[in-house]
Design a protein around this motif. Structure first.
Motif: not given
Length: 95
Positions: A33, A38-39, A42-43, A45
């Motif tokens: 990711f 923010s990565d 995202t990971c 989620r």
């Protein structure tokens, strides 16, 4: 056979890592990711969505780790293709 879509590709790679390592945590797959905050979100989620799809699960004793959940209706076609490709079962075309 490898999935071609970006989300499916990440699922595929995460499942490969989970199978190879027995248990995984977010840091094991974060490289897929990126490394920004923010990565990381995202990971996290993405792993939660894979848990919801029952592709992976969290063992009760280790809530921050994940394991591969072998039997899942979404994975069955890929498992069957892999078994046929490796000569472990006959595929429909050779029957």
């Amino acid at each position: 056979m490898r999935p071609s879509q970006n989300g499916d590709e990440k699922e595929y790679r995460i499942l490969e890592i989970a199978i190879k390592n027995d248990t995984i945590q977010q840091s094991d797959v974060l490289h897929l990711f990126g490394s920004s905050n923010s990565d990381r979100v995202t990971c996290s989620r993405f792993l939660a969505s894979m848990t919801k799809k029952e592709l992976i699960m969290r063992p009760p004793a280790t809530p921050r780790k994940y394991v591969f959940k072998f039997f899942n209706k979404e994975l069955l076609p890929y498992v069957m293709i892999s078994l046929a490709n490796n000569g472990l079962i006959q595929d429909d075309e050779s029957i």
